[in-house]
Design an enzyme around this catalytic site. Structure first.
Site, PDB file in Angstrom:
ATOM      1  N   ASP A  63       5.023  54.555   1.992  1.00  0.00           N
ATOM      2  CA  ASP A  63       4.944  54.562   3.451  1.00  0.00           C
ATOM      3  C   ASP A  63       3.554  54.949   3.929  1.00  0.00           C
ATOM      4  O   ASP A  63       2.715  55.381   3.149  1.00  0.00           O
ATOM      5  CB  ASP A  63       6.015  55.495   4.060  1.00  0.00           C
ATOM      6  CG  ASP A  63       6.104  56.858   3.362  1.00  0.00           C
ATOM      7  OD1 ASP A  63       5.197  57.198   2.577  1.00  0.00           O
ATOM      8  OD2 ASP A  63       7.080  57.585   3.615  1.00  0.00           O
ATOM      9  N   ASN A 132      15.797  66.221   6.348  1.00  0.00           N
ATOM     10  CA  ASN A 132      16.848  65.524   7.105  1.00  0.00           C
ATOM     11  C   ASN A 132      17.461  64.389   6.279  1.00  0.00           C
ATOM     12  O   ASN A 132      18.260  63.614   6.798  1.00  0.00           O
ATOM     13  CB  ASN A 132      16.302  64.996   8.444  1.00  0.00           C
ATOM     14  CG  ASN A 132      15.241  63.916   8.263  1.00  0.00           C
ATOM     15  OD1 ASN A 132      14.905  63.538   7.140  1.00  0.00           O
ATOM     16  ND2 ASN A 132      14.708  63.424   9.359  1.00  0.00           N
ATOM     17  N   HIS A 134      15.722  61.910   4.749  1.00  0.00           N
ATOM     18  CA  HIS A 134      14.996  60.642   4.696  1.00  0.00           C
ATOM     19  C   HIS A 134      14.380  60.414   3.321  1.00  0.00           C
ATOM     20  O   HIS A 134      13.982  61.348   2.633  1.00  0.00           O
ATOM     21  CB  HIS A 134      13.958  60.512   5.825  1.00  0.00           C
ATOM     22  CG  HIS A 134      12.736  61.363   5.731  1.00  0.00           C
ATOM     23  ND1 HIS A 134      12.145  61.920   6.842  1.00  0.00           N
ATOM     24  CD2 HIS A 134      11.968  61.730   4.695  1.00  0.00           C
ATOM     25  CE1 HIS A 134      11.067  62.590   6.472  1.00  0.00           C
ATOM     26  NE2 HIS A 134      10.940  62.498   5.174  1.00  0.00           N
ATOM     27  N   GLU A 139      14.448  57.193   8.276  1.00  0.00           N
ATOM     28  CA  GLU A 139      15.061  58.346   8.920  1.00  0.00           C
ATOM     29  C   GLU A 139      16.578  58.166   9.002  1.00  0.00           C
ATOM     30  O   GLU A 139      17.077  57.042   8.841  1.00  0.00           O
ATOM     31  CB  GLU A 139      14.491  58.500  10.338  1.00  0.00           C
ATOM     32  CG  GLU A 139      12.975  58.673  10.395  1.00  0.00           C
ATOM     33  CD  GLU A 139      12.511  60.081  10.008  1.00  0.00           C
ATOM     34  OE1 GLU A 139      13.225  60.800   9.286  1.00  0.00           O
ATOM     35  OE2 GLU A 139      11.404  60.438  10.437  1.00  0.00           O
TER      36      GLU A 139
HETATM   37  C1  GLP Z   1       7.695  62.725   3.926  1.00  0.00           C
HETATM   38  C2  GLP Z   1       7.480  61.348   3.263  1.00  0.00           C
HETATM   39  C3  GLP Z   1       8.371  61.164   2.099  1.00  0.00           C
HETATM   40  C4  GLP Z   1       8.428  62.467   1.314  1.00  0.00           C
HETATM   41  C5  GLP Z   1       9.181  63.491   2.102  1.00  0.00           C
HETATM   42  C6  GLP Z   1       9.249  64.875   1.481  1.00  0.00           C
HETATM   43  O1  GLP Z   1       7.857  62.646   5.273  1.00  0.00           O
HETATM   44  N1  GLP Z   1       7.517  60.231   4.120  1.00  0.00           N
HETATM   45  O2  GLP Z   1       7.919  60.084   1.320  1.00  0.00           O
HETATM   46  O3  GLP Z   1       9.086  62.249   0.109  1.00  0.00           O
HETATM   47  O4  GLP Z   1       8.725  63.540   3.429  1.00  0.00           O
HETATM   48  O5  GLP Z   1       8.019  65.530   1.560  1.00  0.00           O
HETATM   49  P1  GLP Z   1       7.700  66.892   0.819  1.00  0.00           P
HETATM   50  O6  GLP Z   1       7.569  66.557  -0.628  1.00  0.00           O
HETATM   51  O7  GLP Z   1       6.399  67.344   1.401  1.00  0.00           O
HETATM   52  O8  GLP Z   1       8.823  67.812   1.084  1.00  0.00           O
END
Ligand code: GLP
Length: 255
Positions: A63, A132, A134, A139
């Site tokens: 993304d 959440n 995702h 989302e």
């Molecule tokens: C983000 C990204 C995801 C990621 C997730 C968890 O918003 N878009 O690809 O896996 O949230 O992030 P973190 O590893 O910082 O908890």
């Protein structure tokens, strides 16, 4: 789904790095899908440290924020360069990270989806999970069959990113993201999670119903998911002991 519970975050990333390097040795032209966020950082550090040769591998990512060019230090493109690509032997012609600054983002999204298919699909998709539920930027409420497209970010996600953008108002409202269907098409998925703040969502993802309200729960339908988590993230799994039992008795074949 294979649930692997490790003592701590370092062990989670060590396990994931071993899976990736073992797969690379078997198939040097491995197609890797990369995630960003805090969680995979140590995995990337270990891949750098491994000094493996990624020259034949191909790289996609999950993304990107719409509006950010690759050179923007807040872009996921920049993150992946900084944490991984700048330090491993690879062929830049085989790196296909999403750009947030294309003029026609909708068309670019469909072309990205086609590109993944043209190269034969993703062999290993690295994933994290948002609190959440995702995965990538799909989302809650995202179609479980979705493909690469533009998505509006959830208000909670915007607040979570406010830190790196100084204020919530500066966080882009849109992302380009692989769809849940795109992620599900990967041959193998390694999802990493660590820390107590992920415990509730890991429980809902693994032990709750499959629902668009928890996009990660779609992975229950995937034939080859390794969920590699630490004790803190596993704390709310009702069947924690079962997963540990299965893993400790695992027949280590076909790795
Ligand atoms: C983000 C990204 C995801 C990621 C997730 C968890 O918003 N878009 O690809 O896996 O949230 O992030 P973190 O590893 O910082 O908890």
């Amino acid at each position: 789904m294979e649930v692997i519970i490790k003592a701590n975050y370092e062990e989670v990333c060590r396990e994931a790095a071993q899976m990736v390097t073992a797969a690379l040795r078997k198939k040097p032209a491995l197609v890797l899908g990369l995630a960003t966020g805090k969680t995979p950082r140590e995995l990337y550090r270990r891949l750098v440290e491994s000094q493996e040769d990624f020259q034949n591998a191909m790289f996609f990512n999950l993304d990107e924020f719409v509006g950010l060019p690759p050179r923007d230090p807040r872009s996921f493109h920049h993150y992946l360069q900084e944490h991984l690509m700048d330090h491993i032997r690879h062929d830049p012609r085989k790196v296909f990270f999403l750009r947030g600054d294309e003029r026609d983002m909708e068309r670019y999204a469909s072309e990205y989806e086609e590109k993944i298919q043209d190269v034969g699909g993703i062999d290993i998709q690295i994933l994290g999970i948002g609190r959440n539920g995702h995965i990538a930027f799909n989302e809650p409420g995202s179609s479980l069959g979705s493909r690469t497209r533009i998505k509006t970010l959830d208000a909670k996600t915007i607040v979570e990113y406010a830190g790196i953008f100084h204020s919530p108002d500066e966080v882009p409202r849109f992302s380009i993201t692989l769809g849940i269907g795109t992620v599900m098409a990967a041959r193998r998925i390694i999802l990493l999670a660590a820390g107590p703040e992920k415990a509730e969502i890991i429980h809902r993802m693994v032990e709750g119903p499959i629902t668009a309200e928890v996009p990660g729960s779609a992975l229950q339908l995937h034939p080859l998911v390794h969920l590699v988590i630490d004790e803190d993230a596993a704390a709310k799994l009702a069947r924690r002991d079962y997963w540990k039992w299965v893993y400790s008795n695992k027949w280590r074949v076909g790795q």
